[in-house]
Design a protein around this motif. Sequence first.
Motif, PDB file in Angstrom:
ATOM      1  N   ASN A   1      44.750  94.216  -0.193  1.00 50.03           N
ATOM      2  CA  ASN A   1      45.519  94.243  -1.192  1.00 50.03           C
ATOM      3  C   ASN A   1      45.161  93.162  -2.300  1.00 50.03           C
ATOM      4  O   ASN A   1      44.972  91.924  -1.969  1.00 50.03           O
ATOM      5  CB  ASN A   1      46.954  93.890  -0.730  1.00 50.03           C
ATOM      6  CG  ASN A   1      48.135  94.066  -1.881  1.00 50.03           C
ATOM      7  OD1 ASN A   1      48.154  93.247  -2.632  1.00 50.03           O
ATOM      8  ND2 ASN A   1      48.770  95.068  -1.836  1.00 50.03           N
ATOM      9  N   GLN A   2      45.134  93.529  -3.529  1.00 54.90           N
ATOM     10  CA  GLN A   2      44.525  92.594  -4.546  1.00 54.90           C
ATOM     11  C   GLN A   2      45.272  91.538  -4.646  1.00 54.90           C
ATOM     12  O   GLN A   2      44.691  90.189  -4.972  1.00 54.90           O
ATOM     13  CB  GLN A   2      44.807  93.292  -6.051  1.00 54.90           C
ATOM     14  CG  GLN A   2      43.632  94.040  -6.471  1.00 54.90           C
ATOM     15  CD  GLN A   2      43.650  94.644  -7.684  1.00 54.90           C
ATOM     16  OE1 GLN A   2      44.703  95.343  -8.226  1.00 54.90           O
ATOM     17  NE2 GLN A   2      42.968  93.803  -8.606  1.00 54.90           N
ATOM     18  N   MET A   3      46.660  91.185  -4.227  1.00 59.48           N
ATOM     19  CA  MET A   3      47.297  90.085  -4.356  1.00 59.48           C
ATOM     20  C   MET A   3      46.807  88.976  -3.461  1.00 59.48           C
ATOM     21  O   MET A   3      46.999  87.600  -3.682  1.00 59.48           O
ATOM     22  CB  MET A   3      48.816  90.122  -3.969  1.00 59.48           C
ATOM     23  CG  MET A   3      49.692  88.987  -4.381  1.00 59.48           C
ATOM     24  SD  MET A   3      49.590  88.600  -6.021  1.00 59.48           S
ATOM     25  CE  MET A   3      50.564  89.879  -7.080  1.00 59.48           C
ATOM     26  N   THR A   4      45.978  89.489  -2.322  1.00 57.98           N
ATOM     27  CA  THR A   4      45.597  88.283  -1.493  1.00 57.98           C
ATOM     28  C   THR A   4      44.388  87.530  -2.308  1.00 57.98           C
ATOM     29  O   THR A   4      44.233  86.292  -1.981  1.00 57.98           O
ATOM     30  CB  THR A   4      45.010  89.144  -0.380  1.00 57.98           C
ATOM     31  OG1 THR A   4      45.914  89.915   0.254  1.00 57.98           O
ATOM     32  CG2 THR A   4      44.667  88.092   0.853  1.00 57.98           C
ATOM     33  N   THR A   5      43.849  88.170  -3.012  1.00 55.36           N
ATOM     34  CA  THR A   5      42.830  87.123  -3.859  1.00 55.36           C
ATOM     35  C   THR A   5      43.090  87.470  -5.362  1.00 55.36           C
ATOM     36  O   THR A   5      42.403  88.043  -6.203  1.00 55.36           O
ATOM     37  CB  THR A   5      41.272  88.031  -3.658  1.00 55.36           C
ATOM     38  OG1 THR A   5      41.196  89.304  -3.915  1.00 55.36           O
ATOM     39  CG2 THR A   5      40.637  87.767  -2.300  1.00 55.36           C
ATOM     40  N   LYS A   6      44.317  87.014  -5.416  1.00 55.76           N
ATOM     41  CA  LYS A   6      44.775  87.045  -6.745  1.00 55.76           C
ATOM     42  C   LYS A   6      44.043  86.497  -8.108  1.00 55.76           C
ATOM     43  O   LYS A   6      44.237  87.179  -9.311  1.00 55.76           O
ATOM     44  CB  LYS A   6      46.338  85.970  -6.855  1.00 55.76           C
ATOM     45  CG  LYS A   6      46.984  85.974  -8.157  1.00 55.76           C
ATOM     46  CD  LYS A   6      48.117  85.201  -8.158  1.00 55.76           C
ATOM     47  CE  LYS A   6      49.048  85.310  -9.520  1.00 55.76           C
ATOM     48  NZ  LYS A   6      50.171  84.292  -9.501  1.00 55.76           N
ATOM     49  N   HIS A   7      43.129  85.702  -7.857  1.00 53.35           N
ATOM     50  CA  HIS A   7      42.440  85.094  -9.152  1.00 53.35           C
ATOM     51  C   HIS A   7      41.178  85.985  -9.323  1.00 53.35           C
ATOM     52  O   HIS A   7      40.530  85.519 -10.255  1.00 53.35           O
ATOM     53  CB  HIS A   7      42.173  83.610  -8.865  1.00 53.35           C
ATOM     54  CG  HIS A   7      43.439  82.882  -8.565  1.00 53.35           C
ATOM     55  ND1 HIS A   7      44.328  82.730  -9.621  1.00 53.35           N
ATOM     56  CD2 HIS A   7      43.780  81.927  -7.854  1.00 53.35           C
ATOM     57  CE1 HIS A   7      45.140  81.955  -9.764  1.00 53.35           C
ATOM     58  NE2 HIS A   7      45.144  81.590  -8.444  1.00 53.35           N
TER      59      HIS A   7
ATOM     60  N   TRP B   1      47.090  96.496  -7.894  1.00 51.28           N
ATOM     61  CA  TRP B   1      48.517  96.015  -8.589  1.00 51.28           C
ATOM     62  C   TRP B   1      48.306  96.458 -10.094  1.00 51.28           C
ATOM     63  O   TRP B   1      46.998  96.558 -10.574  1.00 51.28           O
ATOM     64  CB  TRP B   1      48.480  94.505  -8.534  1.00 51.28           C
ATOM     65  CG  TRP B   1      49.380  94.075  -7.345  1.00 51.28           C
ATOM     66  CD1 TRP B   1      48.699  94.297  -5.827  1.00 51.28           C
ATOM     67  CD2 TRP B   1      50.783  93.712  -7.168  1.00 51.28           C
ATOM     68  NE1 TRP B   1      49.695  93.764  -5.210  1.00 51.28           N
ATOM     69  CE2 TRP B   1      50.963  93.632  -5.635  1.00 51.28           C
ATOM     70  CE3 TRP B   1      51.655  93.420  -7.996  1.00 51.28           C
ATOM     71  CZ2 TRP B   1      51.921  92.942  -5.301  1.00 51.28           C
ATOM     72  CZ3 TRP B   1      52.884  92.727  -7.547  1.00 51.28           C
ATOM     73  CH2 TRP B   1      52.848  92.591  -6.105  1.00 51.28           C
TER      74      TRP B   1
ATOM     75  N   GLU C   1      48.418  91.772   2.698  1.00 51.25           N
ATOM     76  CA  GLU C   1      48.719  91.434   1.419  1.00 51.25           C
ATOM     77  C   GLU C   1      49.550  89.917   1.711  1.00 51.25           C
ATOM     78  O   GLU C   1      50.123  89.858   2.327  1.00 51.25           O
ATOM     79  CB  GLU C   1      49.920  92.473   1.088  1.00 51.25           C
ATOM     80  CG  GLU C   1      50.459  92.040  -0.455  1.00 51.25           C
ATOM     81  CD  GLU C   1      51.868  92.735  -0.686  1.00 51.25           C
ATOM     82  OE1 GLU C   1      51.861  93.486  -1.904  1.00 51.25           O
ATOM     83  OE2 GLU C   1      52.649  93.156   0.215  1.00 51.25           O
TER      84      GLU C   1
ATOM     85  N   PHE D   1      50.971  86.398  -0.338  1.00 49.29           N
ATOM     86  CA  PHE D   1      51.272  85.461  -1.468  1.00 49.29           C
ATOM     87  C   PHE D   1      51.193  83.841  -0.732  1.00 49.29           C
ATOM     88  O   PHE D   1      52.007  83.810  -0.154  1.00 49.29           O
ATOM     89  CB  PHE D   1      52.823  85.704  -2.149  1.00 49.29           C
ATOM     90  CG  PHE D   1      52.870  87.147  -2.428  1.00 49.29           C
ATOM     91  CD1 PHE D   1      52.900  87.355  -3.894  1.00 49.29           C
ATOM     92  CD2 PHE D   1      52.727  88.293  -1.852  1.00 49.29           C
ATOM     93  CE1 PHE D   1      53.216  88.671  -4.364  1.00 49.29           C
ATOM     94  CE2 PHE D   1      52.990  89.432  -2.385  1.00 49.29           C
ATOM     95  CZ  PHE D   1      53.277  90.013  -3.744  1.00 49.29           C
TER      96      PHE D   1
ATOM     97  N   TRP E   1      44.976  81.618  -2.409  1.00 49.23           N
ATOM     98  CA  TRP E   1      44.717  81.694  -3.671  1.00 49.23           C
ATOM     99  C   TRP E   1      43.528  80.756  -4.100  1.00 49.23           C
ATOM    100  O   TRP E   1      42.616  81.034  -5.032  1.00 49.23           O
ATOM    101  CB  TRP E   1      45.686  81.757  -4.540  1.00 49.23           C
ATOM    102  CG  TRP E   1      46.551  83.105  -4.493  1.00 49.23           C
ATOM    103  CD1 TRP E   1      46.396  84.227  -3.651  1.00 49.23           C
ATOM    104  CD2 TRP E   1      47.873  83.320  -4.866  1.00 49.23           C
ATOM    105  NE1 TRP E   1      47.424  84.942  -3.936  1.00 49.23           N
ATOM    106  CE2 TRP E   1      48.349  84.429  -4.237  1.00 49.23           C
ATOM    107  CE3 TRP E   1      48.913  82.401  -5.713  1.00 49.23           C
ATOM    108  CZ2 TRP E   1      49.573  84.895  -4.668  1.00 49.23           C
ATOM    109  CZ3 TRP E   1      50.038  82.726  -5.932  1.00 49.23           C
ATOM    110  CH2 TRP E   1      50.650  84.266  -5.459  1.00 49.23           C
TER     111      TRP E   1
END
Length: 271
Positions: free
Chosen positions: A7-13, A34, A244, A246, A251
């Motif tokens: 899930n993209q949020m896991t590697t937010k940057h 996302w 996923e 946060f 991050w």
Amino acid sequence: MERLSLNQMTTKHWSLAEAVDGCVRAGLGSIGLWREPVAETGLAAAAKLVADAGLRVSSLCRGGFLTAEEPGARAEALADNRRAIDEAAALGAPCLVMVVGGLPAGSKDLPGARARVLDALGELAPYAGERGVRLALEPLHPMYCADRAVLSTLRQALDWAERFPAGQVGVVVDTFHLWWDPEAIGQIARAGDRIASYQVCDFLTPLPADVLLGRGMMGEGHVDFRPFTEAVLAAGYTGDIEVELFNAEVWATPGDEVLATMKQRYLELVV
């Protein structure tokens, strides 16, 4: 490993392109997208980027926030969710994850907020079904009831989902949100083909000041993952398994290191 999804949020940057490249390097089969980074890349370009890499889109996050009382705000929420459904269809995402929304500012009318969500689903579900996208209702941990989701248990999510055809509305099983619920395993069995997405991460204590960031890598908290996975698979779920997170520390870690740890913990603890 083919079913493991980032899930993209896991590697937010990471940008979308970086996340796609990271998934390919790690040998993953899919990615959970996302809307915001997709918009930054452009919808058509994002769809091509993922397809050219040979990846599936496991889900699109997120739709929802359907509890507004004011007619103009309600109309805009419905319009935005229709846009999100169209985006999911263009990306080939099988489901749009729905975080249904919390109480409107100043309101204490929880039954009213829940009724407005159901009314909105009645308008959105047929629209989604016509486009081959399933609305995936995500029950959130009760600590988020006031500000993010008046939907808190899998039983409640299924009670809502079962008002609609299974191809239009399903549910998300997310270990962070459901690990505490003594009914969770039984409700997973009840869900059957209503399970539209399975997401895993750990529940940390003490929670950080921003409780949104209390999701940990598997093995760092309190969740026993295998019973969840066994129940989800026994219910007939054949889709991808998303990680996923946060988490500010995750991050700040190089993305390839995050994916390496994610793969190791997935194999050791989840499947």
